[in-house]
Design an enzyme around this catalytic site. Sequence first.
Site, PDB file in Angstrom:
ATOM      1  N   GLY A  46      93.499  56.371 109.122  1.00 33.37           N
ATOM      2  CA  GLY A  46      94.929  56.620 109.147  1.00 33.37           C
ATOM      3  C   GLY A  46      95.289  57.511 110.314  1.00 33.37           C
ATOM      4  O   GLY A  46      94.423  58.201 110.867  1.00 33.37           O
ATOM      5  N   GLN A  51      99.946  63.436 115.406  1.00 34.38           N
ATOM      6  CA  GLN A  51      98.562  63.667 115.863  1.00 34.38           C
ATOM      7  C   GLN A  51      98.359  63.270 117.325  1.00 34.38           C
ATOM      8  O   GLN A  51      97.409  63.709 117.961  1.00 34.38           O
ATOM      9  CB  GLN A  51      97.561  62.930 114.962  1.00 34.38           C
ATOM     10  CG  GLN A  51      97.514  63.507 113.542  1.00 34.38           C
ATOM     11  CD  GLN A  51      96.518  62.781 112.661  1.00 34.38           C
ATOM     12  OE1 GLN A  51      96.843  61.755 112.076  1.00 34.38           O
ATOM     13  NE2 GLN A  51      95.306  63.285 112.582  1.00 34.38           N
ATOM     14  N   CYS A  94      89.752  64.686 108.682  1.00 35.82           N
ATOM     15  CA  CYS A  94      90.968  64.510 109.471  1.00 35.82           C
ATOM     16  C   CYS A  94      90.591  64.474 110.939  1.00 35.82           C
ATOM     17  O   CYS A  94      89.809  65.314 111.398  1.00 35.82           O
ATOM     18  CB  CYS A  94      91.940  65.666 109.200  1.00 35.82           C
ATOM     19  SG  CYS A  94      93.492  65.526 110.106  1.00 35.82           S
ATOM     20  N   LEU A  95      91.140  63.519 111.652  1.00 33.94           N
ATOM     21  CA  LEU A  95      90.826  63.407 113.078  1.00 33.94           C
ATOM     22  C   LEU A  95      91.314  64.641 113.844  1.00 33.94           C
ATOM     23  O   LEU A  95      90.815  64.921 114.931  1.00 33.94           O
ATOM     24  CB  LEU A  95      91.454  62.130 113.654  1.00 33.94           C
ATOM     25  CG  LEU A  95      90.903  60.814 113.075  1.00 33.94           C
ATOM     26  CD1 LEU A  95      91.722  59.627 113.564  1.00 33.94           C
ATOM     27  CD2 LEU A  95      89.431  60.631 113.427  1.00 33.94           C
ATOM     28  N   HIS A 136      97.803  62.055 102.537  1.00 34.79           N
ATOM     29  CA  HIS A 136      97.245  62.846 103.643  1.00 34.79           C
ATOM     30  C   HIS A 136      98.131  62.688 104.890  1.00 34.79           C
ATOM     31  O   HIS A 136      98.461  63.673 105.550  1.00 34.79           O
ATOM     32  CB  HIS A 136      95.801  62.370 103.911  1.00 34.79           C
ATOM     33  CG  HIS A 136      95.148  62.950 105.127  1.00 34.79           C
ATOM     34  ND1 HIS A 136      94.059  63.804 105.050  1.00 34.79           N
ATOM     35  CD2 HIS A 136      95.405  62.806 106.455  1.00 34.79           C
ATOM     36  CE1 HIS A 136      93.706  64.141 106.285  1.00 34.79           C
ATOM     37  NE2 HIS A 136      94.501  63.556 107.149  1.00 34.79           N
ATOM     38  N   GLU A 137      98.525  61.448 105.173  1.00 37.72           N
ATOM     39  CA  GLU A 137      99.366  61.189 106.356  1.00 37.72           C
ATOM     40  C   GLU A 137     100.774  61.756 106.183  1.00 37.72           C
ATOM     41  O   GLU A 137     101.361  62.282 107.126  1.00 37.72           O
ATOM     42  CB  GLU A 137      99.455  59.685 106.653  1.00 37.72           C
ATOM     43  CG  GLU A 137      98.127  58.962 106.877  1.00 37.72           C
ATOM     44  CD  GLU A 137      97.193  59.645 107.833  1.00 37.72           C
ATOM     45  OE1 GLU A 137      97.665  60.411 108.706  1.00 37.72           O
ATOM     46  OE2 GLU A 137      95.977  59.441 107.715  1.00 37.72           O
ATOM     47  N   HIS A 140     100.954  65.269 107.115  1.00 37.78           N
ATOM     48  CA  HIS A 140     101.070  65.483 108.569  1.00 37.78           C
ATOM     49  C   HIS A 140     102.541  65.514 108.998  1.00 37.78           C
ATOM     50  O   HIS A 140     102.909  66.253 109.905  1.00 37.78           O
ATOM     51  CB  HIS A 140     100.356  64.369 109.343  1.00 37.78           C
ATOM     52  CG  HIS A 140      98.873  64.565 109.500  1.00 37.78           C
ATOM     53  ND1 HIS A 140      98.316  65.636 110.154  1.00 37.78           N
ATOM     54  CD2 HIS A 140      97.828  63.804 109.099  1.00 37.78           C
ATOM     55  CE1 HIS A 140      97.001  65.522 110.154  1.00 37.78           C
ATOM     56  NE2 HIS A 140      96.666  64.415 109.506  1.00 37.78           N
TER      57      HIS A 140
HETATM   58  O1  GNR Z   1      89.956  58.932 109.005  1.00 41.50           O
HETATM   59  C1  GNR Z   1      90.393  59.580 108.044  1.00 41.50           C
HETATM   60  N1  GNR Z   1      89.732  59.533 106.869  1.00 41.50           N
HETATM   61  C2  GNR Z   1      90.224  60.046 105.678  1.00 41.50           C
HETATM   62  C3  GNR Z   1      89.355  60.163 104.604  1.00 41.50           C
HETATM   63  C4  GNR Z   1      89.809  60.647 103.381  1.00 41.50           C
HETATM   64  C5  GNR Z   1      91.130  61.013 103.243  1.00 41.50           C
HETATM   65  C6  GNR Z   1      92.006  60.925 104.308  1.00 41.50           C
HETATM   66  C7  GNR Z   1      91.558  60.430 105.532  1.00 41.50           C
HETATM   67  S1  GNR Z   1      92.665  60.278 106.844  1.00 41.50           S
HETATM   68  C8  GNR Z   1      91.594  60.426 108.209  1.00 41.50           C
HETATM   69  C9  GNR Z   1      92.325  60.150 109.513  1.00 41.50           C
HETATM   70  C10 GNR Z   1      93.384  61.212 109.730  1.00 41.50           C
HETATM   71  O2  GNR Z   1      93.158  62.313 110.109  1.00 41.50           O
HETATM   72  N2  GNR Z   1      94.612  60.887 109.457  1.00 41.50           N
HETATM   73  O3  GNR Z   1      95.593  61.786 109.588  1.00 41.50           O
HETATM   74 NI    NI Z   2      94.672  63.705 109.254  1.00 36.50          NI
END
Ligand code: GNR
Ligand code: NI
Length: 174
Positions: A46, A51, A94-95, A136-137, A140
């Site tokens: 995601g 980001q 999270c990236l 999660h997104e 952000h």
């Molecule tokens: O790549 C991602 N893996 C992930 C694993 C578990 C819960 C959420 C994520 S999102 C993350 C990519 C990211 O940072 N998205 O904002």
């Molecule tokens: Ni993230």
Amino acid sequence: MTVKIILTEPNKILRQISQPVEHVGENEQRLMDDMLETMYAAKGIGLAAIQIGFPKRIIVIDLAKDQTEKNPMYFINPIVHNKDTEQTTYEEGCLSVPGQFAEIARPKKIEIEYLDYHGEKKILKAEGLLATCIQHEMDHLEGILFIDYLSKLKKSMIIKKLSKQKIKPERIVV
Ligand code: GNR
Ligand code: NI
């Protein structure tokens, strides 16, 4: 399509609140294409526009493990209508917080309303990893990172580690 640089913590831009998209046009679609390309290149599932430095309420997700079978999903201006009271836990990464992982509990099922790639209004019921990833997104979009849910000590240790990695020179070539 272009692979963009993903901003990493600590970075104040990641703490900005993203603004709603008023119109889904060519520029927004180009941004979504770049976000997807960037996400695939980084092997994430995601990505939120902030980001890569754009404070717009745009999310891309692709849970397909194998990139030969792509299944890109686009969410613009997402709103949560319904949250399950039941929680589920995933080990999140999270990236923008490279190399760090933690178990985070979130509602197991959600219902969201959003605009798709073509600006059409959609409703989706999601559960499992998709529900977790969407939440999660969506965090952000509010400037929230998963490390914000950890204890102050764990969070500060992670930020300290990431700050050190940032100032470390790559290589000095004479
Ligand atoms: O790549 C991602 N893996 C992930 C694993 C578990 C819960 C959420 C994520 S999102 C993350 C990519 C990211 O940072 N998205 O904002
Ligand atoms: Ni993230």
